[in-house]
Design a protein around this motif. Structure first.
Motif, mmCIF file in Angstrom:
data_model
loop_
_atom_site.group_PDB
_atom_site.id
_atom_site.type_symbol
_atom_site.label_atom_id
_atom_site.label_comp_id
_atom_site.label_asym_id
_atom_site.label_seq_id
_atom_site.Cartn_x
_atom_site.Cartn_y
_atom_site.Cartn_z
ATOM 1 N N ALA A 76 0.816 -1.211 0.000
ATOM 2 C CA ALA A 76 0.000 0.000 0.000
ATOM 3 C C ALA A 76 0.853 1.266 0.000
ATOM 4 O O ALA A 76 0.435 2.308 -0.524
ATOM 5 C CB ALA A 76 -0.936 0.001 1.206
ATOM 6 N N THR A 80 0.894 6.704 -3.316
ATOM 7 C CA THR A 80 0.813 7.976 -2.593
ATOM 8 C C THR A 80 0.116 9.060 -3.410
ATOM 9 O O THR A 80 -0.263 10.092 -2.864
ATOM 10 C CB THR A 80 2.213 8.463 -2.206
ATOM 11 O OG1 THR A 80 2.998 8.620 -3.400
ATOM 12 C CG2 THR A 80 2.900 7.465 -1.277
ATOM 13 N N PRO A 82 -2.873 10.966 -5.738
ATOM 14 C CA PRO A 82 -4.340 11.005 -5.670
ATOM 15 C C PRO A 82 -4.954 9.815 -6.414
ATOM 16 O O PRO A 82 -4.474 9.411 -7.474
ATOM 17 C CB PRO A 82 -4.684 12.330 -6.349
ATOM 18 C CG PRO A 82 -3.474 13.181 -6.153
ATOM 19 C CD PRO A 82 -2.305 12.244 -6.228
ATOM 20 N N GLN A 95 -10.815 2.093 -0.781
ATOM 21 C CA GLN A 95 -10.850 2.660 0.566
ATOM 22 C C GLN A 95 -10.632 1.593 1.629
ATOM 23 O O GLN A 95 -9.963 1.832 2.638
ATOM 24 C CB GLN A 95 -12.175 3.395 0.775
ATOM 25 C CG GLN A 95 -12.255 4.696 -0.007
ATOM 26 C CD GLN A 95 -13.666 5.238 -0.131
ATOM 27 O OE1 GLN A 95 -14.653 4.523 0.064
ATOM 28 N NE2 GLN A 95 -13.784 6.518 -0.471
ATOM 29 N N LEU A 98 -6.703 0.896 1.269
ATOM 30 C CA LEU A 98 -5.731 1.962 1.517
ATOM 31 C C LEU A 98 -6.152 2.947 2.600
ATOM 32 O O LEU A 98 -5.324 3.736 3.058
ATOM 33 C CB LEU A 98 -5.480 2.729 0.210
ATOM 34 C CG LEU A 98 -4.938 1.880 -0.952
ATOM 35 C CD1 LEU A 98 -4.939 2.682 -2.242
ATOM 36 C CD2 LEU A 98 -3.532 1.377 -0.644
ATOM 37 N N ALA A 99 -7.435 2.913 2.992
ATOM 38 C CA ALA A 99 -7.949 3.845 4.010
ATOM 39 C C ALA A 99 -7.625 5.290 3.644
ATOM 40 O O ALA A 99 -7.170 6.082 4.468
ATOM 41 C CB ALA A 99 -7.391 3.492 5.391
ATOM 42 N N ARG A 100 -7.847 5.618 2.370
ATOM 43 C CA ARG A 100 -7.572 6.961 1.862
ATOM 44 C C ARG A 100 -8.752 7.453 1.052
ATOM 45 O O ARG A 100 -9.594 6.671 0.597
ATOM 46 C CB ARG A 100 -6.338 6.949 0.951
ATOM 47 C CG ARG A 100 -5.004 6.836 1.671
ATOM 48 C CD ARG A 100 -3.877 6.856 0.639
ATOM 49 N NE ARG A 100 -4.025 7.991 -0.268
ATOM 50 C CZ ARG A 100 -3.486 8.035 -1.497
ATOM 51 N NH1 ARG A 100 -2.791 7.004 -1.949
ATOM 52 N NH2 ARG A 100 -3.655 9.085 -2.264
ATOM 53 N N GLU A 101 -8.782 8.774 0.826
ATOM 54 C CA GLU A 101 -9.825 9.353 -0.016
ATOM 55 C C GLU A 101 -9.670 8.859 -1.451
ATOM 56 O O GLU A 101 -8.553 8.767 -1.979
ATOM 57 C CB GLU A 101 -9.737 10.878 -0.007
ATOM 58 C CG GLU A 101 -10.779 11.538 -0.906
ATOM 59 C CD GLU A 101 -10.553 13.028 -1.101
ATOM 60 O OE1 GLU A 101 -11.441 13.679 -1.671
ATOM 61 O OE2 GLU A 101 -9.494 13.517 -0.682
ATOM 62 N N VAL A 102 -10.795 8.531 -2.063
ATOM 63 C CA VAL A 102 -10.829 8.144 -3.465
ATOM 64 C C VAL A 102 -11.861 9.026 -4.158
ATOM 65 O O VAL A 102 -13.000 9.146 -3.700
ATOM 66 C CB VAL A 102 -11.202 6.658 -3.644
ATOM 67 C CG1 VAL A 102 -11.232 6.289 -5.129
ATOM 68 C CG2 VAL A 102 -10.219 5.760 -2.892
#
Length: 251
Positions: A76, A80, A82, A95, A98-102
């Motif tokens: 993961a 980095t 977007p 999500q 990666l527990a990130r904004e998509v």
């Protein structure tokens, strides 16, 4: 599948991508047959693929398979840049990983992705598109026209299932299928490849629920009349369910 004397709808989404739609059809009492036509297999990444993921200014994922087949091969921490997804289901898979904004468009198609404000000013940027071994050329064309460099990372390939098209067509006719739901050009073309030429007139007479103007153009070229084509608002499950429900009321 709901039990009834006539089964008007044929669902052809690939295995693993149809579960939510089929559950909703069951809940609403809409009779259907389910027959996937293609499956997917992971493609091993190259060293340059990993480097591209690390260096790209943006990364676009076109499907859940693109996510899952990359996830099994990449740490993961590599991702980095977007993140963009064509559809909400793909965004949710990203999500979870990666527990990130998509970023995902409201119009969950290639056309909708290209309308995102975050992808308008991309001149001089490098965009990685994670996909299968073919498809989604519209995304590349749109971004290249804006000055971006687009590189593909192919994390999986699509494979046609070994099916007896003549037998399936006979079964569909006997079941009373009136409408075929197809969510990609590949599935549409595969249906006409599977079914013998002598039976393709039946395919042309069916109603069709498709998910993009590009698919509509392909359907017209295959001899399907425009009045037999319904375009779902999006390619997601709720839009497909809405289109199916509307046709059911007409039936």
């Amino acid at each position: 599948m709901t039990s009834t004397s006539a089964i008007p709808f044929l669902i052809t989404r690939p295995a693993g991508k149809a579960d939510n739609l089929l559950a909703s059809l069951d809940d609403d009492g809409i009779a259907y047959l389910y027959q996937p036509l293609i499956t997917t297999a992971q493609v091993g990444l190259k060293t340059q693929d990993i480097q591209l993921l690390q260096q790209a200014d943006s990364v676009i994922f076109v499907s859940v398979s693109a996510v899952s087949c990359l996830q099994s091969q990449v740490d993961a921490a590599v991702l980095t840049a977007p993140l963009f997804a064509v559809g909400q289901t793909t965004a949710m898979a990203l999500q979870r990983w990666l527990a990130r904004e998509v970023i995902v468009p409201e119009d969950q198609r290639s056309e909708g992705l290209l309308q995102l404000p975050q992808l308008q000013q991309v001149a001089g940027k490098t965009v990685a598109v994670v996909r299968g071994t073919a498809g989604r050329e519209l995304i590349k064309q749109g971004l290249v026209s804006r000055g971006a460099t687009v590189r593909y990372i192919q994390s999986y390939k699509r494979l046609p299932l070994p099916l007896d098209g003549a037998l399936l067509c006979q079964q569909w006719q006997l079941a009373g299928i009136r409408c075929i739901v197809a969510t990609s050009n590949e599935i549409l073309q595969q249906l006409f490849s599977l079914v013998p030429a002598a039976n393709q007139y039946w395919l042309q007479q069916c109603d069709w629920i498709l998910v993009s103007p590009r698919m509509q153009d392909s359907a017209l070229a295959l001899g399907i009349a425009p009045e037999n084509i319904t375009l779902a608002v999006n390619a997601n499950d709720s839009a497909l369910l809405a289109a199916i429900s509307q046709l059911k009321r007409e039936y």
